[in-house]
Motif scaffolding. Structure first.
Motif, PDB file in Angstrom:
ATOM      1  N   PRO A   1     -61.554  17.761  26.637  1.00  0.00           N
ATOM      2  CA  PRO A   1     -61.049  19.039  26.117  1.00  0.00           C
ATOM      3  C   PRO A   1     -61.074  19.096  24.590  1.00  0.00           C
ATOM      4  CG  PRO A   1     -59.340  17.872  27.404  1.00  0.00           C
ATOM      5  CD  PRO A   1     -60.601  17.112  27.553  1.00  0.00           C
ATOM      6  N   GLU A   2     -60.838  17.967  23.932  1.00  0.00           N
ATOM      7  CA  GLU A   2     -60.820  17.979  22.467  1.00  0.00           C
ATOM      8  C   GLU A   2     -62.233  17.930  21.892  1.00  0.00           C
ATOM      9  OE1 GLU A   2     -56.901  16.242  20.813  1.00  0.00           O
ATOM     10  OE2 GLU A   2     -57.772  14.729  22.114  1.00  0.00           O
TER      11      GLU A   2
ATOM     12  N   ASP B   1     -55.433  25.372  20.480  1.00  0.00           N
ATOM     13  CA  ASP B   1     -55.221  24.442  21.595  1.00  0.00           C
ATOM     14  C   ASP B   1     -55.315  22.997  21.115  1.00  0.00           C
ATOM     15  OD1 ASP B   1     -55.525  26.933  22.802  1.00  0.00           O
ATOM     16  OD2 ASP B   1     -56.360  26.071  24.625  1.00  0.00           O
ATOM     17  N   ILE B   2     -56.177  22.755  20.127  1.00  0.00           N
ATOM     18  CA  ILE B   2     -56.319  21.395  19.598  1.00  0.00           C
ATOM     19  C   ILE B   2     -55.021  20.970  18.912  1.00  0.00           C
ATOM     20  CG2 ILE B   2     -57.646  19.938  17.990  1.00  0.00           C
ATOM     21  CD1 ILE B   2     -59.095  20.889  20.626  1.00  0.00           C
TER      22      ILE B   2
ATOM     23  N   THR C   1     -59.573  24.215  26.797  1.00  0.00           N
ATOM     24  CA  THR C   1     -59.189  24.440  25.396  1.00  0.00           C
ATOM     25  C   THR C   1     -59.877  25.712  24.910  1.00  0.00           C
ATOM     26  OG1 THR C   1     -60.916  22.811  24.910  1.00  0.00           O
ATOM     27  CG2 THR C   1     -58.648  22.089  24.662  1.00  0.00           C
TER      28      THR C   1
ATOM     29  N   ILE D   1     -52.416  20.367  21.742  1.00  0.00           N
ATOM     30  CA  ILE D   1     -52.660  19.113  22.483  1.00  0.00           C
ATOM     31  C   ILE D   1     -52.087  17.922  21.706  1.00  0.00           C
ATOM     32  CG2 ILE D   1     -54.453  17.480  23.207  1.00  0.00           C
ATOM     33  CD1 ILE D   1     -56.078  19.806  24.218  1.00  0.00           C
TER      34      ILE D   1
ATOM     35  N   ALA E   1     -51.365  29.539  22.480  1.00  0.00           N
ATOM     36  CA  ALA E   1     -51.678  28.165  22.920  1.00  0.00           C
ATOM     37  C   ALA E   1     -50.412  27.475  23.433  1.00  0.00           C
ATOM     38  CB  ALA E   1     -52.309  27.379  21.774  1.00  0.00           C
TER      39      ALA E   1
ATOM     40  N   TRP F   1     -49.802  25.875  27.183  1.00  0.00           N
ATOM     41  CA  TRP F   1     -49.734  24.416  27.330  1.00  0.00           C
ATOM     42  C   TRP F   1     -48.337  23.864  27.613  1.00  0.00           C
ATOM     43  CZ3 TRP F   1     -53.847  21.124  27.738  1.00  0.00           C
ATOM     44  CH2 TRP F   1     -55.108  21.661  27.422  1.00  0.00           C
TER      45      TRP F   1
END
Lengths: 121, 315
Positions: free
Chosen positions: B51-52, B120-121, B115, B124, B186, B190
């Motif tokens: 995802p990253e 989102d990064i 993501t 996370i 985000a 999450w």
């Protein structure tokens, strides 16, 4: 000492270095040999076990060990040793094997007498 | 010693707080439970790169890109530390990788979510690595030596992950209204999956009692989840963003935050393979394995050639 793969007491199911690919597995599917990694931190300390890596040959083992265990610095020297070459003591033997023989009093400085009044021996 | 005596001696060592090392006698069940836990953990680190990795090419600045590359590289390293630890239990790494690629082995449910934006990064790093730190700090005191040592190594690196993520969110939160909205979106997506990531509720976690007795786990899933929530609420307040739970409020009696109901049906659906990205993640790992085949073959051929050359020739 090392967390070698013979943890179960069985013969390690790995190929000897240099024989990778000779097993029954298809080409590119066999497991590269396991190497134990020892790192020396800055400041004249001894090499210490850090973990293990898989690699096809010693150069790759050193490179992988660098990437995995010395990536973040703090290491001045690396050793890699084929895991299969390590002979380790058995934990069930630890008692007698490491018995310090404390009953041997002559091994301790207190056993010996020096003249009374002597300072800074 | 009989099996019974060995078992009693093992339990006594555990009760005395001793560390179990690879060559020590251990019950089969302790070994299989650890292999299961450690391989799931290692797989999670490896799948967690996906995802990253999705945002490396689109990071908003060179500095953010360098950070993200370093972080993803760390995750690979963490996977390798734990695979190495798992192998000390007598399992072969290629076996573990096969189990991941065949879909037999599980990995953390959280990595089956997509993501969608740069925010989102940030989330996370803040939530997922934050929850991982809460879990791993406790695992660093686990009874199995190689696992505990791998966790100590990982914890040293994990704080960077959480902090860089939180900084991304803090930066977006004080940016344009659109950037702030992106960060909030985000967080909204999450938050609940991050709470689920700490595992099923204690009432629904059949392994917990045994693992706690063996000191493999030192805190239950619910205890870890509560600690993560208690740590995270003030961090959200500090950047002026809200966590998407109307029932989230401080309880002065328990000195913890109360929180709303977790949707466990969603959790189990994702665990069983029906999350948004389960198939995509496994396919990406299979592709990586296939595409790396020629490298493995070349390295083996090279090693074999050098081995032949270094053999002394017969006189």
């Amino acid at each position: 000492m090392a967390e070698a793969r013979d943890a179960t007491g069985q013969a390690p199911p790995i190929d000897l270095p240099g024989t990778a690919g000779n097993g029954a597995a298809a080409q590119g599917e066999s497991q590269w040999p396991l190497w134990e990694v020892f790192t020396q931190k800055t400041g004249g300390e001894p090499h210490e076990h850090a973990g293990s890596v898989h690699a096809a040959d010693p150069e790759m083992a050193l490179q992988n060990a660098r990437d995995v265990y010395a990536r973040r610095g703090g290491v001045v020297s690396l050793w890699v040793v084929p895991s299969i070459e390590i002979t380790a003591s058995q934990s069930e033997d630890a008692g007698p094997l490491f018995d310090p023989g404390a009953d041997k009093v002559y091994r301790h400085p207190q056993f010996y007498k020096i003249p009374r009044g002597l300072k800074g021996f | 010693m009989t099996e019974e005596e060995l078992n009693a001696a093992f339990e006594a060592r555990i009760a005395a707080g001793e560390t179990i090392e690879p060559k020590d006698w251990m019950p089969d069940r302790y070994r299989t439970q650890l292999i299961r836990m450690m391989s799931q953990h290692a797989h999670s680190e490896i799948v967690g790169m996906l995802p990253e990795g999705n945002w490396i090419t689109r990071a908003p600045s060179l500095s953010r890109k360098m950070t993200l590359i370093a972080k993803v590289q760390d995750e690979a390293g963490h996977g390798l530390y734990i695979y190495c630890g798992a192998e000390t239990l007598g399992v072969d790494r290629s076996e573990l990788v096969d189990q991941l690629l065949s879909g037999k082995a599980k990995y953390s449910s959280i990595f089956n979510y997509p993501t969608l934006t740069w925010a989102d990064i940030g989330v996370i790093g803040w939530f997922v690595d934050g929850a991982a730190i809460v879990n791993q700090t406790v695992l660093a005191k686990a009874s199995y030596g190689p696992y505990a040592r791998a966790m100590i190594r990982i914890c040293k690196e994990e704080n960077f992950h959480k902090k860089q993520g939180y900084e991304i969110i803090a930066t977006l939160a004080r940016g344009t209204p659109e950037q702030k909205a992106m960060a909030q979106d985000a967080i909204n997506r999450w938050w609940w999956p991050s709470l689920m990531m700490l595992g099923p509720s204690d009432t629904d976690s059949p392994n917990t009692a045994e693992l706690m007795r063996w000191r493999v786990k030192r805190k239950t899933n619910d205890e870890l989840r509560q600690r993560f929530i208690d740590l995270t609420v003030p961090q959200a307040d500090a950047v002026g963003l809200t966590l998407p739970d109307p029932n989230l409020k401080y309880n002065p009696d328990t000195q913890h935050y109360d929180f709303g109901q977790i949707d466990w049906e969603e959790f189990w659906a994702v665990v069983k393979g029906n999350g948004p990205c389960n198939r995509e993640r496994i396919q990406a790992r299979r592709d990586a394995h296939e595409n790396g085949r020629w490298v493995r073959e070349a390295a083996e051929a090279y090693a074999a050639k050098h081995e032949r050359r270094s053999q002394p020739t017969a006189a």
